[in-house]
Design a protein around this motif. Sequence first.
Motif, PDB file in Angstrom:
ATOM      1  N   VAL A 146     -32.956  12.011 -50.838  1.00 32.75           N
ATOM      2  CA  VAL A 146     -33.784  13.067 -50.251  1.00 32.75           C
ATOM      3  C   VAL A 146     -32.915  14.020 -49.439  1.00 32.75           C
ATOM      4  O   VAL A 146     -33.075  15.248 -49.506  1.00 32.75           O
ATOM      5  N   SER A 147     -31.972  13.461 -48.681  1.00 29.50           N
ATOM      6  CA  SER A 147     -31.055  14.291 -47.890  1.00 29.50           C
ATOM      7  C   SER A 147     -30.193  15.158 -48.795  1.00 29.50           C
ATOM      8  O   SER A 147     -29.921  16.328 -48.490  1.00 29.50           O
ATOM      9  N   LYS A 148     -29.770  14.603 -49.922  1.00 26.32           N
ATOM     10  CA  LYS A 148     -28.981  15.366 -50.888  1.00 26.32           C
ATOM     11  C   LYS A 148     -29.779  16.557 -51.404  1.00 26.32           C
ATOM     12  O   LYS A 148     -29.252  17.679 -51.491  1.00 26.32           O
ATOM     13  N   ALA A 149     -31.044  16.328 -51.740  1.00 24.54           N
ATOM     14  CA  ALA A 149     -31.904  17.413 -52.212  1.00 24.54           C
ATOM     15  C   ALA A 149     -32.077  18.476 -51.121  1.00 24.54           C
ATOM     16  O   ALA A 149     -32.038  19.684 -51.390  1.00 24.54           O
ATOM     17  N   PHE A 150     -32.267  18.029 -49.879  1.00 34.23           N
ATOM     18  CA  PHE A 150     -32.428  18.934 -48.738  1.00 34.23           C
ATOM     19  C   PHE A 150     -31.170  19.793 -48.564  1.00 34.23           C
ATOM     20  O   PHE A 150     -31.250  21.014 -48.377  1.00 34.23           O
ATOM     21  N   ILE A 151     -30.013  19.166 -48.640  1.00 31.18           N
ATOM     22  CA  ILE A 151     -28.744  19.886 -48.468  1.00 31.18           C
ATOM     23  C   ILE A 151     -28.521  20.878 -49.608  1.00 31.18           C
ATOM     24  O   ILE A 151     -28.083  22.015 -49.380  1.00 31.18           O
ATOM     25  N   PHE A 152     -28.816  20.462 -50.834  1.00 40.66           N
ATOM     26  CA  PHE A 152     -28.700  21.384 -51.961  1.00 40.66           C
ATOM     27  C   PHE A 152     -29.573  22.615 -51.736  1.00 40.66           C
ATOM     28  O   PHE A 152     -29.166  23.750 -52.022  1.00 40.66           O
ATOM     29  N   GLY A 153     -30.782  22.386 -51.237  1.00 39.71           N
ATOM     30  CA  GLY A 153     -31.668  23.515 -50.949  1.00 39.71           C
ATOM     31  C   GLY A 153     -31.096  24.434 -49.892  1.00 39.71           C
ATOM     32  O   GLY A 153     -31.165  25.664 -50.009  1.00 39.71           O
ATOM     33  N   ALA A 154     -30.491  23.845 -48.853  1.00 40.02           N
ATOM     34  CA  ALA A 154     -29.887  24.657 -47.792  1.00 40.02           C
ATOM     35  C   ALA A 154     -28.714  25.472 -48.317  1.00 40.02           C
ATOM     36  O   ALA A 154     -28.552  26.652 -47.966  1.00 40.02           O
ATOM     37  N   VAL A 155     -27.900  24.868 -49.168  1.00 36.36           N
ATOM     38  CA  VAL A 155     -26.726  25.559 -49.718  1.00 36.36           C
ATOM     39  C   VAL A 155     -27.137  26.794 -50.530  1.00 36.36           C
ATOM     40  O   VAL A 155     -26.395  27.782 -50.602  1.00 36.36           O
ATOM     41  N   LEU A 156     -28.336  26.745 -51.113  1.00 35.91           N
ATOM     42  CA  LEU A 156     -28.804  27.876 -51.915  1.00 35.91           C
ATOM     43  C   LEU A 156     -28.965  29.151 -51.103  1.00 35.91           C
ATOM     44  O   LEU A 156     -28.947  30.257 -51.663  1.00 35.91           O
ATOM     45  N   VAL A 157     -29.137  29.015 -49.786  1.00 34.39           N
ATOM     46  CA  VAL A 157     -29.395  30.191 -48.957  1.00 34.39           C
ATOM     47  C   VAL A 157     -28.281  31.233 -49.096  1.00 34.39           C
ATOM     48  O   VAL A 157     -28.564  32.435 -49.228  1.00 34.39           O
ATOM     49  N   VAL A 199     -31.311  25.039 -28.640  1.00 31.65           N
ATOM     50  CA  VAL A 199     -32.750  25.342 -28.717  1.00 31.65           C
ATOM     51  C   VAL A 199     -33.082  25.969 -30.067  1.00 31.65           C
ATOM     52  O   VAL A 199     -34.083  25.618 -30.701  1.00 31.65           O
ATOM     53  N   ILE A 200     -32.239  26.883 -30.521  1.00 30.26           N
ATOM     54  CA  ILE A 200     -32.462  27.530 -31.819  1.00 30.26           C
ATOM     55  C   ILE A 200     -32.377  26.517 -32.953  1.00 30.26           C
ATOM     56  O   ILE A 200     -33.203  26.509 -33.872  1.00 30.26           O
ATOM     57  N   LEU A 201     -31.371  25.633 -32.899  1.00 34.53           N
ATOM     58  CA  LEU A 201     -31.230  24.620 -33.941  1.00 34.53           C
ATOM     59  C   LEU A 201     -32.440  23.686 -33.965  1.00 34.53           C
ATOM     60  O   LEU A 201     -32.950  23.340 -35.035  1.00 34.53           O
ATOM     61  N   ALA A 202     -32.907  23.278 -32.773  1.00 39.61           N
ATOM     62  CA  ALA A 202     -34.073  22.391 -32.703  1.00 39.61           C
ATOM     63  C   ALA A 202     -35.311  23.080 -33.254  1.00 39.61           C
ATOM     64  O   ALA A 202     -36.072  22.504 -34.042  1.00 39.61           O
ATOM     65  N   ALA A 203     -35.502  24.356 -32.845  1.00 40.46           N
ATOM     66  CA  ALA A 203     -36.662  25.114 -33.327  1.00 40.46           C
ATOM     67  C   ALA A 203     -36.557  25.397 -34.813  1.00 40.46           C
ATOM     68  O   ALA A 203     -37.576  25.470 -35.514  1.00 40.46           O
ATOM     69  N   GLY A 204     -35.330  25.550 -35.309  1.00 43.05           N
ATOM     70  CA  GLY A 204     -35.140  25.832 -36.725  1.00 43.05           C
ATOM     71  C   GLY A 204     -35.361  24.616 -37.598  1.00 43.05           C
ATOM     72  O   GLY A 204     -35.940  24.711 -38.690  1.00 43.05           O
ATOM     73  N   PHE A 205     -34.919  23.451 -37.128  1.00 39.36           N
ATOM     74  CA  PHE A 205     -35.032  22.228 -37.919  1.00 39.36           C
ATOM     75  C   PHE A 205     -36.420  21.588 -37.825  1.00 39.36           C
ATOM     76  O   PHE A 205     -36.890  20.982 -38.800  1.00 39.36           O
ATOM     77  N   ALA A 206     -37.058  21.676 -36.682  1.00 43.30           N
ATOM     78  CA  ALA A 206     -38.275  20.896 -36.414  1.00 43.30           C
ATOM     79  C   ALA A 206     -39.382  21.069 -37.447  1.00 43.30           C
ATOM     80  O   ALA A 206     -39.904  20.071 -37.969  1.00 43.30           O
ATOM     81  N   THR A 228     -35.272  25.803 -44.027  1.00 38.73           N
ATOM     82  CA  THR A 228     -34.732  25.445 -42.717  1.00 38.73           C
ATOM     83  C   THR A 228     -33.503  26.261 -42.366  1.00 38.73           C
ATOM     84  O   THR A 228     -33.403  26.816 -41.261  1.00 38.73           O
ATOM     85  N   LEU A 229     -32.537  26.350 -43.285  1.00 40.41           N
ATOM     86  CA  LEU A 229     -31.337  27.138 -42.980  1.00 40.41           C
ATOM     87  C   LEU A 229     -31.677  28.622 -42.860  1.00 40.41           C
ATOM     88  O   LEU A 229     -31.167  29.323 -41.973  1.00 40.41           O
ATOM     89  N   GLU A 230     -32.557  29.106 -43.721  1.00 39.30           N
ATOM     90  CA  GLU A 230     -33.012  30.490 -43.624  1.00 39.30           C
ATOM     91  C   GLU A 230     -33.676  30.728 -42.272  1.00 39.30           C
ATOM     92  O   GLU A 230     -33.468  31.766 -41.630  1.00 39.30           O
ATOM     93  N   ASN A 231     -34.456  29.762 -41.820  1.00 46.04           N
ATOM     94  CA  ASN A 231     -35.145  29.864 -40.544  1.00 46.04           C
ATOM     95  C   ASN A 231     -34.158  29.926 -39.380  1.00 46.04           C
ATOM     96  O   ASN A 231     -34.320  30.721 -38.449  1.00 46.04           O
TER      97      ASN A 231
END
Length: 221
Positions: free
Chosen positions: A33-44, A3-10, A112-115
């Motif tokens: 686009v996925s690569k950019a998204f993942i790079f952003g998540a890794v920054l957290v 539930v947390i993962l779904a609420a975090g990603f949505a 998203t990862l921060e969330n």
Amino acid sequence: MLVILAAGFAPGLALLSFFYLKDYYGTEPLSVVSKAFIFGAVLVLPIMFLEYILKAENIIMNHFGTAFLSAGLIEEFFKWFILFYVIYNHVEFDEPYDGIVYGAAVSLGFATLENIFYLIGNGVDQAIGRALLPVSSHALFGVIMGYYFGKGKFTDKNKHKYIFLAFAVPYLLHGTYDFILLTQEYWGYWMLPFMAFLWWYGLKKAKMARVLSDIHASQML
């Protein structure tokens, strides 16, 4: 946990889909686009570490410093850095509106990862508020950053100015957002008009990028 993962990603995926589907000329490859998204998540992780050090060592001791240095400066600089050094010269970044897509992707990967981390620590009941404020504001900071990157890449003049604005404008907006949260007892009264402005400004930049892409496409004919 699901539930947390779904609420975090949505909210992040929904906002990214919104801007992605408005890319009419050669939709960006999902792999990039996925690569950019993942790079952003890794920054957290490195950003959380730096912000922890600044707080633990009492390097920043007031709300202004927290908003404009610890949060705004560090977070927007790292996102700018990824966009400039990983995405800006990528072959798939071939029209002005692409900056909107990739800017949103990097920002929303981070948000998203921060969330998810926040919801794990504070409960899924915070999901709606997080979606309306931090996640959407990060998306709009990314859109604005991406607009200036797109403008800079496909203009013949003042390229350096637009690359600088790609960092400076989101940084100032991000700092203002955090400053409102930290200093105003009734922050909602200030945040509502600020978020309305941020949505207006972000969507305006997305529309302007769309026009620039139309012009760019006509020149390619």
